[in-house]
Structure formats: C-alpha cells, structure tokens
Scaffold this active site. Structure first.
Site, mmCIF file in Angstrom:
data_model
loop_
_atom_site.group_PDB
_atom_site.id
_atom_site.type_symbol
_atom_site.label_atom_id
_atom_site.label_comp_id
_atom_site.label_asym_id
_atom_site.label_seq_id
_atom_site.Cartn_x
_atom_site.Cartn_y
_atom_site.Cartn_z
ATOM 1 N N ALA A 67 0.882 -1.226 -0.002
ATOM 2 C CA ALA A 67 0.100 0.113 -0.034
ATOM 3 C C ALA A 67 0.945 1.234 0.117
ATOM 4 O O ALA A 67 2.013 1.178 0.494
ATOM 5 C CB ALA A 67 -1.021 0.239 1.232
ATOM 6 N N GLU A 113 -0.370 -9.606 -1.067
ATOM 7 C CA GLU A 113 -1.590 -10.030 -0.726
ATOM 8 C C GLU A 113 -2.618 -9.932 -2.307
ATOM 9 O O GLU A 113 -3.260 -10.752 -2.664
ATOM 10 C CB GLU A 113 -2.628 -8.743 0.020
ATOM 11 C CG GLU A 113 -2.075 -9.050 1.356
ATOM 12 C CD GLU A 113 -2.511 -7.982 2.502
ATOM 13 O OE1 GLU A 113 -2.458 -6.807 2.054
ATOM 14 O OE2 GLU A 113 -2.950 -8.329 3.695
HETATM 15 N N1 CAA Z 1 4.161 3.335 -0.132
HETATM 16 C C1 CAA Z 1 4.951 4.562 -0.691
HETATM 17 N N2 CAA Z 1 6.118 4.902 -1.463
HETATM 18 C C2 CAA Z 1 6.860 3.835 -1.460
HETATM 19 C C3 CAA Z 1 6.513 2.492 -0.954
HETATM 20 C C4 CAA Z 1 5.381 2.445 -0.165
HETATM 21 N N3 CAA Z 1 4.862 1.096 0.378
HETATM 22 N N4 CAA Z 1 7.543 1.679 -1.088
HETATM 23 C C5 CAA Z 1 8.767 2.427 -1.514
HETATM 24 N N5 CAA Z 1 8.086 3.591 -2.049
HETATM 25 C C6 CAA Z 1 8.819 4.776 -2.560
HETATM 26 C C7 CAA Z 1 9.970 5.295 -1.714
HETATM 27 O O1 CAA Z 1 9.181 6.370 -0.882
HETATM 28 C C8 CAA Z 1 10.899 5.787 -2.602
HETATM 29 O O2 CAA Z 1 10.304 7.365 -2.990
HETATM 30 P P1 CAA Z 1 11.270 8.722 -3.048
HETATM 31 O O3 CAA Z 1 12.366 8.231 -3.763
HETATM 32 O O4 CAA Z 1 10.212 9.430 -3.693
HETATM 33 O O5 CAA Z 1 11.369 8.827 -1.472
HETATM 34 C C9 CAA Z 1 10.740 5.092 -3.870
HETATM 35 O O6 CAA Z 1 9.570 4.267 -3.702
HETATM 36 C C10 CAA Z 1 12.083 4.040 -4.035
HETATM 37 O O7 CAA Z 1 11.819 3.502 -2.446
HETATM 38 P P2 CAA Z 1 13.307 3.098 -1.608
HETATM 39 O O8 CAA Z 1 14.075 4.424 -1.920
HETATM 40 O O9 CAA Z 1 12.780 3.067 -0.282
HETATM 41 O O10 CAA Z 1 13.979 1.856 -2.279
HETATM 42 P P3 CAA Z 1 15.021 0.799 -1.481
HETATM 43 O O11 CAA Z 1 15.401 0.228 -2.638
HETATM 44 O O12 CAA Z 1 15.892 1.614 -0.642
HETATM 45 O O13 CAA Z 1 13.987 -0.026 -0.608
HETATM 46 C C11 CAA Z 1 12.014 -1.333 0.103
HETATM 47 C C12 CAA Z 1 12.923 -0.970 -1.221
HETATM 48 C C13 CAA Z 1 12.722 -2.187 0.802
HETATM 49 C C14 CAA Z 1 10.856 -2.296 -0.757
HETATM 50 C C15 CAA Z 1 11.504 0.124 0.717
HETATM 51 O O14 CAA Z 1 10.792 1.148 -0.164
HETATM 52 C C16 CAA Z 1 10.294 -0.357 1.623
HETATM 53 O O15 CAA Z 1 10.697 -0.701 2.621
HETATM 54 N N6 CAA Z 1 8.919 0.027 1.254
HETATM 55 C C17 CAA Z 1 7.948 -0.125 2.054
HETATM 56 C C18 CAA Z 1 7.345 -1.497 1.828
HETATM 57 C C19 CAA Z 1 6.104 -1.724 3.129
HETATM 58 O O16 CAA Z 1 6.222 -1.448 4.188
HETATM 59 N N7 CAA Z 1 5.063 -2.120 2.289
HETATM 60 C C20 CAA Z 1 3.844 -2.387 3.160
HETATM 61 C C21 CAA Z 1 3.148 -1.159 3.320
HETATM 62 S S1 CAA Z 1 1.402 -1.290 4.475
HETATM 63 C C22 CAA Z 1 0.495 -2.413 3.296
HETATM 64 O O17 CAA Z 1 0.985 -2.911 2.150
HETATM 65 C C23 CAA Z 1 -0.787 -2.750 4.079
HETATM 66 C C24 CAA Z 1 -1.790 -3.174 3.354
HETATM 67 O O18 CAA Z 1 -1.959 -3.398 2.161
HETATM 68 C C25 CAA Z 1 -3.149 -3.598 3.982
#
Ligand code: CAA
Length: 259
Positions: A67, A113
């Site tokens: 998400a 999911e």
């Molecule tokens: N939401 C919004 N933006 C996201 C995102 C997310 N889930 N995942 C990545 N991005 C964005 C980052 O903010 C970044 O944007 P900016 O350059 O504008 O800052 C861009 O994508 C690249 O991401 P990273 O710089 O973080 O890339 P990385 O290679 O260093 O790391 C990653 C990759 C490990 C996937 C890391 O981005 C991460 O941990 N993302 C979040 C994953 C997460 O927590 N997902 C679960 C969300 S909650 C959910 O899904 C609940 C549900 O549906 C019910």
C-alpha cells in the site's frame, strides 16, 4: 488497449491479456488511483470472451511494494474505512479467467496480498516477498493473515507477518507460496507461455476448475467434493467436451469453441 497510467493493459493475439502496474517511481506502491485502475482493467477483461488468461505484472524492481504509505500516514480509522479499498480487490478476485501473477523484485504487504488473490504465482529467484506491515505499526488487511496462512500454514505465516522480513522467490516456492520459481530474467516469458497454453484449453472447463478450487477451498470436504462432482457432470453438456474426447480418439488437434 488502454494505457491509462498507473495501470497499462493489453490484449494479445493468443488469448492472453497482460495487466501491468506502472508506478516505477514508487516501486509500484498501490495508491488508491492504482487500485481503482486495476479494478477497471480487470472489469473490462473479465467480460471479454477473447481473453482466456490474464498475466499481472509489475517491473523488474517491483511487482508492488505494498500500500502507498504516503497515503496512509495521515489517515485515521474512519478515513481508512471510508476508502473501502477492498472493493477493488474484490473485482480482481471475481475474475473468472485464470490470473497469473508474474513476480520480479518486491511483492510486499498489499503487493503480496494482491498476488495471493491471483491463481498462479510465477516468481523470480531473487524476488522479495513479505508482509512487512508490522514494521510500520499496522498489520496485513487484505488477506496477508488469511490467504497466506491457507497457502503456507500457521508457522510460516506467523514468521512472515510477525517479523515483517521478506523471503526470496526461491524460499516462497519451497514453502508453497509460489507455483513456480525461475531465474529472474525468465519470469515474464514463463508466465506468458503458461498463459498462452491455458488460453488454448477449453474455456468452460478452465473457468469451472478455477471456480471449484476457490469455492471448495473454504468449504467442508464433503460439500466441496459434491460441488466438484456437480461441476464435473455439468461439463459433459459442453460441445468442447465432445470435441476434446473425439479429437483424442481421432488422433487430431481439438478445435475448442468455448461452447
Ligand atoms: N509506499 C509509498 N512509497 C513507497 C513504498 C510504499 N509502500 N515503497 C517504496 N516507496 C517509494 C519510496 O518512498 C521511494 O520514493 P522517493 O524516492 O520519492 O523517496 C521509492 O519508492 C523508492 O523506494 P526506496 O528508496 O525505499 O527503495 P529501496 O530500494 O531503498 O527499498 C523497499 C525498497 C525495501 C521496498 C522499501 O521501499 C520499503 O521498505 N518500502 C515499504 C514496504 C512496505 O512497508 N510495504 C507495506 C505497506 S503497508 C501495506 O501494504 C498494508 C496493506 O496493504 C493492507
């Protein structure tokens, strides 16, 4: 064909349609616009008799990183309830044709999911699949505690959801979360070939098999076996059943018409 970003879909000549999540700047994070566009794509494709199988893809870096946390950060409970985002996934889940998720890179949180709503998962060896919600103070909300547990059992599901740590595509395959694991560069080709093969099969048998597996999965065994038997009987009414068996006996290729 429609290319209304952030989702691009395309019908191919072989009966396969591809649906691509296209928000590379956010690792294909699923914001509301993307969820809505996905639901619109699946709505259009599920009523199209020329589409026999759908392949859902992201890009090399991410299937979907979950998400969109930037849309979540300021939301309260009422706001989240009012979004009713489950309705978009319900549209994907209602698709009668088989849906293959072709996963490279991240499939996290809502991304995994979404993949678990699909029917077949082809993953790259280096893909990263996980339920990291706990790390940002929430929990899976669209199947991550339920479909995952049904797929891999309590102990792997607990590990994935409680640690938030992703597993590789190879491990996902080994624990039964993926149908097939292939080298990263071969994911899309493998999924498209599999889809093209399914698209050649009699569509009424294909959709009835999908329905029996999904409906039977959550029913008591006796009920599910009855459902299966009735569905099996029903397929004897189709022209494709006669064509398939006759072609086998006559040693020729069958010509399925979807009737
Ligand atoms: N939401 C919004 N933006 C996201 C995102 C997310 N889930 N995942 C990545 N991005 C964005 C980052 O903010 C970044 O944007 P900016 O350059 O504008 O800052 C861009 O994508 C690249 O991401 P990273 O710089 O973080 O890339 P990385 O290679 O260093 O790391 C990653 C990759 C490990 C996937 C890391 O981005 C991460 O941990 N993302 C979040 C994953 C997460 O927590 N997902 C679960 C969300 S909650 C959910 O899904 C609940 C549900 O549906 C019910």
């Amino acid at each position: 064909m429609s290319d209304s970003a952030p989702v691009v879909w395309e019908k191919r000549a072989d009966g396969v349609a591809t649906v691509r999540i296209a928000r590379p700047e956010a690792l294909n994070a699923l914001n509301l616009a993307t969820r809505k566009a996905l639901a619109e794509a699946f709505s259009a494709l599920q009523d199209d008799p020329e589409v026999r199988c759908i392949v859902l893809i992201g890009d090399e870096k991410a299937f979907a990183a979950g998400a969109d946390l930037k849309e979540f950060v300021e939301a309260d409970t009422v706001e989240i309830m009012k979004r009713r985002s489950e309705r978009y996934w319900q549209t994907v889940a209602r698709t009668s044709q088989p849906v293959i998720a072709a996963i490279q890179g991240y499939a996290l949180g809502g991304g995994l999911e979404l993949a678990m709503i699909c029917d077949i998962m082809v993953v790259g060896e280096g893909a990263q699949l996980g339920q990291p919600e706990v790390r940002v103070g929430i929990m899976p909300g669209a199947g991550g505690t339920q479909r995952l547990t049904r797929a891999v059992g309590k102990f792997h599901a607990m590990r994935l959801c409680l640690t938030g740590k992703p597993i590789s595509g190879r491990e996902a395959y080994e624990i039964g979360l993926a149908s097939l694991v292939v080298p990263d560069g071969e994911v899309l080709d493998t999924a498209l070939k599999m889809a093209a093969g399914i698209a050649k099969l009699p569509p009424l048998a294909v959709t009835t098999i999908k329905e029996a597996i999904l409906q039977g999965e959550n029913a008591p065994l006796e009920t599910a076996l009855t459902l299966e038997r009735k569905a099996f009987h029903t397929l004897f009414a189709t022209e494709d059943r006669r064509e398939g068996m006759t072609a086998f006996i006559e040693k020729r290729k069958p010509d399925f018409k979807g009737r």
